[in-house]
Design a protein around this motif. Structure first.
Motif, PDB file in Angstrom:
ATOM      1  N   ASP A 133     -14.278  30.476  34.373  1.00 22.20           N
ATOM      2  CA  ASP A 133     -12.847  30.139  34.479  1.00 22.20           C
ATOM      3  C   ASP A 133     -12.052  30.757  33.340  1.00 22.20           C
ATOM      4  O   ASP A 133     -10.985  31.342  33.549  1.00 22.20           O
ATOM      5  CB  ASP A 133     -12.630  28.623  34.334  1.00 22.20           C
ATOM      6  CG  ASP A 133     -13.068  27.853  35.553  1.00 22.20           C
ATOM      7  OD1 ASP A 133     -13.688  28.467  36.440  1.00 22.20           O
ATOM      8  OD2 ASP A 133     -12.801  26.641  35.598  1.00 22.20           O
ATOM      9  N   ASP A 134     -12.595  30.584  32.121  1.00 21.86           N
ATOM     10  CA  ASP A 134     -11.911  31.099  30.935  1.00 21.86           C
ATOM     11  C   ASP A 134     -11.802  32.618  31.000  1.00 21.86           C
ATOM     12  O   ASP A 134     -10.741  33.184  30.729  1.00 21.86           O
ATOM     13  CB  ASP A 134     -12.686  30.715  29.659  1.00 21.86           C
ATOM     14  CG  ASP A 134     -12.578  29.240  29.323  1.00 21.86           C
ATOM     15  OD1 ASP A 134     -11.731  28.560  29.939  1.00 21.86           O
ATOM     16  OD2 ASP A 134     -13.336  28.774  28.453  1.00 21.86           O
ATOM     17  N   LEU A 135     -12.922  33.256  31.359  1.00 17.58           N
ATOM     18  CA  LEU A 135     -12.942  34.718  31.400  1.00 17.58           C
ATOM     19  C   LEU A 135     -11.928  35.229  32.405  1.00 17.58           C
ATOM     20  O   LEU A 135     -11.209  36.204  32.161  1.00 17.58           O
ATOM     21  CB  LEU A 135     -14.345  35.217  31.756  1.00 17.58           C
ATOM     22  CG  LEU A 135     -15.395  34.994  30.659  1.00 17.58           C
ATOM     23  CD1 LEU A 135     -16.802  35.239  31.201  1.00 17.58           C
ATOM     24  CD2 LEU A 135     -15.127  35.922  29.469  1.00 17.58           C
ATOM     25  N   SER A 136     -11.844  34.552  33.539  1.00 19.27           N
ATOM     26  CA  SER A 136     -10.927  34.974  34.590  1.00 19.27           C
ATOM     27  C   SER A 136      -9.475  34.793  34.133  1.00 19.27           C
ATOM     28  O   SER A 136      -8.633  35.680  34.315  1.00 19.27           O
ATOM     29  CB  SER A 136     -11.240  34.174  35.857  1.00 19.27           C
ATOM     30  OG  SER A 136     -10.097  33.994  36.619  1.00 19.27           O
ATOM     31  N   TYR A 137      -9.183  33.657  33.479  1.00 18.26           N
ATOM     32  CA  TYR A 137      -7.812  33.435  33.007  1.00 18.26           C
ATOM     33  C   TYR A 137      -7.461  34.423  31.898  1.00 18.26           C
ATOM     34  O   TYR A 137      -6.346  34.959  31.849  1.00 18.26           O
ATOM     35  CB  TYR A 137      -7.638  31.987  32.530  1.00 18.26           C
ATOM     36  CG  TYR A 137      -6.203  31.646  32.184  1.00 18.26           C
ATOM     37  CD1 TYR A 137      -5.186  31.788  33.131  1.00 18.26           C
ATOM     38  CD2 TYR A 137      -5.849  31.207  30.912  1.00 18.26           C
ATOM     39  CE1 TYR A 137      -3.871  31.507  32.822  1.00 18.26           C
ATOM     40  CE2 TYR A 137      -4.519  30.929  30.593  1.00 18.26           C
ATOM     41  CZ  TYR A 137      -3.536  31.081  31.549  1.00 18.26           C
ATOM     42  OH  TYR A 137      -2.232  30.804  31.241  1.00 18.26           O
TER      43      TYR A 137
END
Lengths: 280, 280
Positions: free
Chosen positions: A41-45
């Motif tokens: 999630d973090d990487l995508s955001y």
């Protein structure tokens, strides 16, 4: 039903940012993205935010720490980023791993660099309806989605589903500031569908895949979907079953391509304003 | 209709305070009441608070300044009270005269002594549902009125009329913390009566004499009246026309003798807790 796309709202915010960037006299604002670990999630955001910042002509630097970092070391590192004069704004990817004291970080972050509105000072301002601080980007993105599309908010019955400090509660306060009559629903709400159906504007921020469908949408309602979830087939989806509401809603934001695209644009705009406030 | 009187709720809070006072090992907490000028509202609230504190076995000291005091001098005086080790809690009578910077005082006040919840730190805690701070006494009095009377809140449809930072907004957050489904109404709300009528619990905090009557009250609703106004005959009255709602409401708080009496009891309880927190 009209699909309210994030791209054109993002473009409008970019125009606004460009006007304000002029006042920076050549200085290029820089965002610190602080990430602990490698959550997808973090990487995508982070990817989305970096791309958006670049398209706005802004800089970003990622500060990445291993998931095993100790609380004390993390605070020390965070303080250094916070005090770094080259950094104009800070985005902390959350939630942090449990052993790290997130509340302590909220108190450390300089309210002037706190572009995602996590510090007590900015939170208190959102609560008070004081626009001199930074509201959480996602909450503000919902309001921008309506404003750029010239959808009136004042006097409307608005229902917000979700009461998190990241979206639900601040969003309710921003709607109140715009003179909407606001109802806040959550997991303990009885007759959720009925309360949602009564809304002229429905904002879903519960974080549960497709938890709302046509039974929760009133005739002609405007639906804003803040959820970013993964459905049973591994596909991105919102809190609202978009396909099901076509005959009921007048307008609705898709996921992906809706509120999310506006969130990073608001982040970019906040960064410009943070840099401006640091010039004074 | 049952009249929900403040006196018995105040008595229950007194019992609770007495338990906590025991932990103070003989120390008697002292409240500083800070007043600028001689507004009748302030004088009346000050008298009520002093009387209540005395009945709880607590001390209070009034710090009174002329209406003409300059901003700088007032801040200096306020800082001295704030730092005075003999003072455990501070009640600032508001609003201050316009030439005094109220926001600055909110930032100066020690959150630990801020028994009426005006500092950004306490406000942010109320917003976040964090009970370690102090909520504004009036807002908490409404919740206590319900709890002491064993009236369930969770899952209920609650409507709050008014969105001030002194009552409306913090009260909405306290109701949310108790798992109510909360709607916030205000001067820009369309169809106010209809929205109020839909509520199982209706809290009026608009500050307008008798602005709500039987048309705003649903069958069997519980009505909490926070307003303290003066009617056309010079008599104290609430925001609700108490006489008119007898056939509709199941229970309602009178004015005077309702929420107001509980507010000063909550103030006293907060003072005990402030003194306790300063012992650590």
């Amino acid at each position: 039903m009209i699909a309210l796309k994030g791209a054109q709202v993002s473009a409008a915010i970019k125009e606004q940012a460009e006007q304000e960037i002029k006042k920076l006299k050549g200085k290029v604002p820089c965002l610190a993205i602080v990430r602990v670990g490698e959550r997808p999630d973090d990487l995508s955001y982070e990817r989305g935010a970096k791309k958006k910042l670049e398209s706005f002509g802004l800089e970003s630097r990622s500060f990445v720490f291993p998931e095993t970092i100790e609380n004390e070391s993390f605070q020390k590192e965070f303080k250094a980023i916070n005090e770094n004069p080259e950094i104009d704004g800070i985005l902390l990817l959350r939630p942090l791993p449990r052993h790290l004291d997130e509340k302590a970080i909220e108190k450390i972050i300089d309210p002037q660099k706190d572009v995602d509105g996590i510090s007590p000072e900015n939170i208190a301002k959102v609560f008070a309806g004081d626009e001199t601080g930074f509201a959480p980007c996602t909450a503000e993105a919902v309001i921008q989605m309506l404003k750029v599309n010239q959808i009136p908010i004042a006097g409307k019955r608005v229902t917000v589903v979700g009461r998190s400090m990241v979206v639900g509660k601040p969003l309710a306060m921003l709607f109140l500031k715009e003179n909407a009559t606001v109802t806040i629903c959550h997991t303990k709400t009885e007759n959720l569908n009925e309360t949602c159906k009564n809304a002229q504007i429905l904002a879903a921020a519960a974080g549960k895949a497709k938890m709302l469908n046509q039974d929760a949408v009133g005739e002609g309602a405007i639906v804003l979907d803040v959820g970013i979830n993964v459905d049973e087939n591994g596909k991105l989806c919102g809190d609202v079953d978009f396909e099901s509401i076509g005959d009921k809603a007048a307008m609705a934001t898709p996921v992906p391509g809706g509120v999310g695209a506006v969130t990073t644009a608001v982040l970019a705009l906040h960064l410009v304003r943070a840099a401006l406030s640091r010039m004074d």
